[in-house]
Design a protein around this motif. Structure first.
Motif, PDB file in Angstrom:
ATOM      1  N   VAL A 180     -26.553 -21.331 -14.726  1.00  0.00           N
ATOM      2  CA  VAL A 180     -27.727 -21.238 -13.848  1.00  0.00           C
ATOM      3  C   VAL A 180     -27.876 -22.460 -12.946  1.00  0.00           C
ATOM      4  CG1 VAL A 180     -28.997 -19.607 -15.282  1.00  0.00           C
ATOM      5  CG2 VAL A 180     -29.268 -22.065 -15.682  1.00  0.00           C
ATOM      6  N   ALA A 181     -27.089 -23.504 -13.206  1.00  0.00           N
ATOM      7  CA  ALA A 181     -27.079 -24.680 -12.335  1.00  0.00           C
ATOM      8  C   ALA A 181     -25.790 -25.441 -12.596  1.00  0.00           C
ATOM      9  CB  ALA A 181     -28.281 -25.577 -12.610  1.00  0.00           C
ATOM     10  N   ILE A 192     -22.790 -19.542  -9.693  1.00  0.00           N
ATOM     11  CA  ILE A 192     -24.134 -19.542 -10.246  1.00  0.00           C
ATOM     12  C   ILE A 192     -24.489 -18.096 -10.635  1.00  0.00           C
ATOM     13  CG2 ILE A 192     -26.581 -19.969  -9.737  1.00  0.00           C
ATOM     14  CD1 ILE A 192     -24.985 -22.534  -9.993  1.00  0.00           C
ATOM     15  N   TYR A 193     -25.109 -17.933 -11.786  1.00  0.00           N
ATOM     16  CA  TYR A 193     -25.501 -16.654 -12.387  1.00  0.00           C
ATOM     17  C   TYR A 193     -24.321 -15.810 -12.852  1.00  0.00           C
ATOM     18  CZ  TYR A 193     -30.033 -18.056 -10.725  1.00  0.00           C
ATOM     19  OH  TYR A 193     -31.170 -18.777 -10.486  1.00  0.00           O
ATOM     20  N   ASP A 224     -28.881 -10.399 -21.509  1.00  0.00           N
ATOM     21  CA  ASP A 224     -27.558 -10.833 -21.061  1.00  0.00           C
ATOM     22  C   ASP A 224     -26.473 -10.488 -22.065  1.00  0.00           C
ATOM     23  OD1 ASP A 224     -28.856 -12.076 -18.864  1.00  0.00           O
ATOM     24  OD2 ASP A 224     -29.158 -13.906 -20.045  1.00  0.00           O
ATOM     25  N   LEU A 239     -26.744 -23.773 -18.717  1.00  0.00           N
ATOM     26  CA  LEU A 239     -26.554 -22.393 -19.140  1.00  0.00           C
ATOM     27  C   LEU A 239     -27.883 -21.786 -19.551  1.00  0.00           C
ATOM     28  CD1 LEU A 239     -23.443 -22.854 -21.448  1.00  0.00           C
ATOM     29  CD2 LEU A 239     -23.460 -21.947 -19.128  1.00  0.00           C
ATOM     30  N   ARG A 240     -27.984 -20.486 -19.376  1.00  0.00           N
ATOM     31  CA  ARG A 240     -29.143 -19.736 -19.868  1.00  0.00           C
ATOM     32  C   ARG A 240     -28.599 -18.506 -20.583  1.00  0.00           C
ATOM     33  NH1 ARG A 240     -33.146 -18.414 -15.508  1.00  0.00           N
ATOM     34  NH2 ARG A 240     -33.839 -20.505 -15.976  1.00  0.00           N
ATOM     35  N   TYR A 241     -29.256 -18.190 -21.695  1.00  0.00           N
ATOM     36  CA  TYR A 241     -28.840 -16.996 -22.434  1.00  0.00           C
ATOM     37  C   TYR A 241     -30.062 -16.314 -23.006  1.00  0.00           C
ATOM     38  CZ  TYR A 241     -26.560 -13.992 -25.864  1.00  0.00           C
ATOM     39  OH  TYR A 241     -26.141 -12.913 -26.591  1.00  0.00           O
ATOM     40  N   GLU A 259     -21.733 -14.770 -15.626  1.00  0.00           N
ATOM     41  CA  GLU A 259     -21.602 -14.857 -17.072  1.00  0.00           C
ATOM     42  C   GLU A 259     -20.317 -15.603 -17.403  1.00  0.00           C
ATOM     43  OE1 GLU A 259     -21.810 -10.937 -18.758  1.00  0.00           O
ATOM     44  OE2 GLU A 259     -23.977 -10.861 -18.528  1.00  0.00           O
ATOM     45  N   LYS A 274     -25.076 -17.391 -19.003  1.00  0.00           N
ATOM     46  CA  LYS A 274     -24.796 -17.509 -17.572  1.00  0.00           C
ATOM     47  C   LYS A 274     -24.965 -18.959 -17.122  1.00  0.00           C
ATOM     48  CE  LYS A 274     -26.588 -12.957 -16.436  1.00  0.00           C
ATOM     49  NZ  LYS A 274     -27.603 -12.209 -15.708  1.00  0.00           N
TER      50      LYS A 274
END
Length: 88
Positions: free
Chosen positions: A24-25, A61-62, A18, A11-13, A64, A22
């Motif tokens: 991301v992988a 992927i990507y 954002d 996850l990336r935030y 939310e 999201k």
């Protein structure tokens, strides 16, 4: 028969950009191993939560995370925050 291969999701935030974290992988087997390897190389905290990974792996992927996952992901973000504070 159940799928017993290791699975992983990343996850990336970015609170400035954002509305929600999201994916991301994501992947299983060798891809999951690579995701975990990259996380370790970059000192990204890893949390083992097979049930959450199952749900996250259904997202694109990507994409939310949906509101019903906010609480579970908030717990992970708190875990990451605590882990990074210990490292610093």
């Amino acid at each position: 028969m159940a799928d017993t291969r290791k699975k992983a999701a990343a996850l990336r935030y970015d609170a400035k950009k954002d509305a929600a974290p999201k994916v991301v992988a994501k992947g299983s087997g060798k891809i999951a191993e690579k995701i975990l390897e990259i996380a370790k190389e970059h000192n990204i905290p890893i949390r083992d939560d097979p049930q959450l990974v199952e749900v996250l792996s259904t997202l694109d992927i990507y994409q939310e995370i949906p509101p019903e996952l906010y609480r579970a992901v908030a717990e992970i973000l708190a875990f990451v925050y605590r882990m990074t504070k210990k490292v610093q």
